[in-house]
Design an enzyme around this catalytic site. Structure first.
Site, PDB file in Angstrom:
ATOM      1  CE  LYS A  14      34.384  38.215  37.475  1.00 22.87           C
ATOM      2  NZ  LYS A  14      35.250  37.252  36.785  1.00 22.87           N
ATOM      3  NE  ARG A  89      38.863  38.270  41.273  1.00 24.22           N
ATOM      4  CZ  ARG A  89      39.072  38.210  39.988  1.00 24.22           C
ATOM      5  NH1 ARG A  89      39.778  37.249  39.479  1.00 24.22           N
ATOM      6  NH2 ARG A  89      38.605  39.130  39.208  1.00 24.22           N
ATOM      7  NE  ARG A 124      38.698  40.658  28.398  1.00 21.29           N
ATOM      8  CZ  ARG A 124      38.412  40.289  29.638  1.00 21.29           C
ATOM      9  NH1 ARG A 124      37.149  40.154  30.016  1.00 21.29           N
ATOM     10  NH2 ARG A 124      39.364  40.049  30.495  1.00 21.29           N
ATOM     11  NE  ARG A 159      41.796  42.628  31.770  1.00 15.88           N
ATOM     12  CZ  ARG A 159      40.990  42.008  32.615  1.00 15.88           C
ATOM     13  NH1 ARG A 159      39.718  42.360  32.681  1.00 15.88           N
ATOM     14  NH2 ARG A 159      41.419  41.053  33.400  1.00 15.88           N
ATOM     15  NE  ARG A 170      42.849  36.961  33.875  1.00 10.77           N
ATOM     16  CZ  ARG A 170      42.435  37.458  32.710  1.00 10.77           C
ATOM     17  NH1 ARG A 170      43.220  37.435  31.649  1.00 10.77           N
ATOM     18  NH2 ARG A 170      41.236  37.977  32.600  1.00 10.77           N
TER      19      ARG A 170
HETATM   20  P1  ADP Z   1      39.105  38.555  35.443  1.00  7.46           P
HETATM   21  O1  ADP Z   1      37.626  38.544  35.680  1.00  7.46           O
HETATM   22  O2  ADP Z   1      39.406  38.289  34.022  1.00  7.46           O
HETATM   23  O3  ADP Z   1      39.866  37.705  36.408  1.00  7.46           O
HETATM   24  P2  ADP Z   1      39.511  41.157  36.704  1.00  7.46           P
HETATM   25  O4  ADP Z   1      39.558  42.440  35.983  1.00  7.46           O
HETATM   26  O5  ADP Z   1      38.344  40.912  37.588  1.00  7.46           O
HETATM   27  O6  ADP Z   1      39.650  40.026  35.597  1.00  7.46           O
HETATM   28  O7  ADP Z   1      40.851  40.975  37.578  1.00  7.46           O
HETATM   29  C1  ADP Z   1      42.130  41.123  37.007  1.00  7.46           C
HETATM   30  C2  ADP Z   1      43.210  40.780  38.048  1.00  7.46           C
HETATM   31  O8  ADP Z   1      43.093  41.655  39.196  1.00  7.46           O
HETATM   32  C3  ADP Z   1      43.139  39.368  38.650  1.00  7.46           C
HETATM   33  O9  ADP Z   1      43.783  38.408  37.847  1.00  7.46           O
HETATM   34  C4  ADP Z   1      43.837  39.584  40.008  1.00  7.46           C
HETATM   35  O10 ADP Z   1      45.252  39.624  39.863  1.00  7.46           O
HETATM   36  C5  ADP Z   1      43.380  40.982  40.414  1.00  7.46           C
HETATM   37  N1  ADP Z   1      42.158  40.952  41.249  1.00  7.46           N
HETATM   38  C6  ADP Z   1      40.916  41.352  40.876  1.00  7.46           C
HETATM   39  N2  ADP Z   1      40.030  41.191  41.877  1.00  7.46           N
HETATM   40  C7  ADP Z   1      40.736  40.674  42.924  1.00  7.46           C
HETATM   41  C8  ADP Z   1      40.410  40.265  44.263  1.00  7.46           C
HETATM   42  N3  ADP Z   1      39.167  40.353  44.765  1.00  7.46           N
HETATM   43  N4  ADP Z   1      41.400  39.766  45.035  1.00  7.46           N
HETATM   44  C9  ADP Z   1      42.658  39.673  44.594  1.00  7.46           C
HETATM   45  N5  ADP Z   1      43.042  40.028  43.347  1.00  7.46           N
HETATM   46  C10 ADP Z   1      42.105  40.524  42.524  1.00  7.46           C
END
Ligand code: ADP
Length: 219
Positions: A14, A89, A124, A159, A170
């Site tokens: 993404k 999400r 990564r 990360r 996740r």
């Molecule tokens: P990935 O795409 O690998 O899940 P992100 O950088 O998008 O990684 O998100 C990392 C973490 O941030 C998630 O595992 C979650 O804990 C939190 N997070 C991100 N976006 C949201 C959201 N919309 N709602 C709740 N938690 C979120």
């Protein structure tokens, strides 16, 4: 300009696609994960609690997400279109997005098998200075010198949540909470399904979706 949502499991790309769209179309890339990580880096009380939560692979509470998002939206230019990366999400967040004054034109689902996600996530690496991404598990994405950015020479970072254990959590969170969001947008007839693994090919399909040259299709 169009507003789109990218929905996908962790590691599906993404962020990569959103960065390409931002660069080529000047759209606004909103990565909720990055906004949360900025908060963590500020070492505020909120940041500390977010860090703990994010390292368990669970979602951050919706109220915090809404607050962070609304504050961010107040200070940015929305006129070139938005790419939502990592939001919504869960269904509650999708309903919240509906209540904002932002019309969503397309929700794009990147369908990537779990085995591919895992090797991408575990290899990564990112340059903390110029943000270039690498992957030590793929020959064509490795840096020329191990752990060093090809572009600016900085030491690459990983990360904290890119471990096998946190990835599993996740992924589980994605299946249980985020996947139902696909149905939400399918019902609105704005869902597109992309199952290519090729970065350029995915990008070209997204461009066509944005240009409205692909017929509407569900999953
Ligand atoms: P990935 O795409 O690998 O899940 P992100 O950088 O998008 O990684 O998100 C990392 C973490 O941030 C998630 O595992 C979650 O804990 C939190 N997070 C991100 N976006 C949201 C959201 N919309 N709602 C709740 N938690 C979120």
């Amino acid at each position: 300009m169009k507003n789109i949502i990218l929905i996908a499991p962790p590691g599906a790309g993404k962020g990569t696609q959103a960065n390409m769209l931002e660069e080529k179309l000047n759209m606004l890339h909103i990565s909720i994960g990055d906004l949360l990580r900025n908060e963590v880096n500020k070492k505020t009380e909120l940041g500390k609690s977010l860090e703990v939560r994010m390292q368990t692979g669970k979602l951050v509470d919706d109220e915090i997400i809404f607050e962070v998002l609304k504050t961010y939206l107040k200070n940015v230019d929305l006129s070139h279109g938005i790419i939502f990366d990592g939001f919504p999400r869960n269904i509650n967040q999708a309903i919240m997005l509906d209540s904002l004054d932002i019309k969503i034109d397309s929700a794009i689902y990147l369908d990537v098998p779990k085995s591919v996600l895992e090797s991408r996530i575990l290899g990564r690496q990112t340059c903390p200075k110029c943000n270039t991404g690498y992957n030590s598990n793929f020959t064509n994405m490795k840096p020329k010198i191990e752990n060093i950015c090809d572009k600016c020479g900085s030491e690459l970072t990983v990360r904290h949540d890119d471990t096998k254990e946190v990835f599993e959590k996740r992924y589980e969170t994605y299946i249980n909470e985020t996947q139902p969001v696909l149905e939400f947008y399918k019902n609105k007839k704005i869902l597109f399904n992309i199952n290519s693994l090729d970065k350029e090919e995915i990008f070209n399909i997204i461009i066509k979706i944005i240009d409205n040259t692909l017929p509407v299709e569900g999953i």
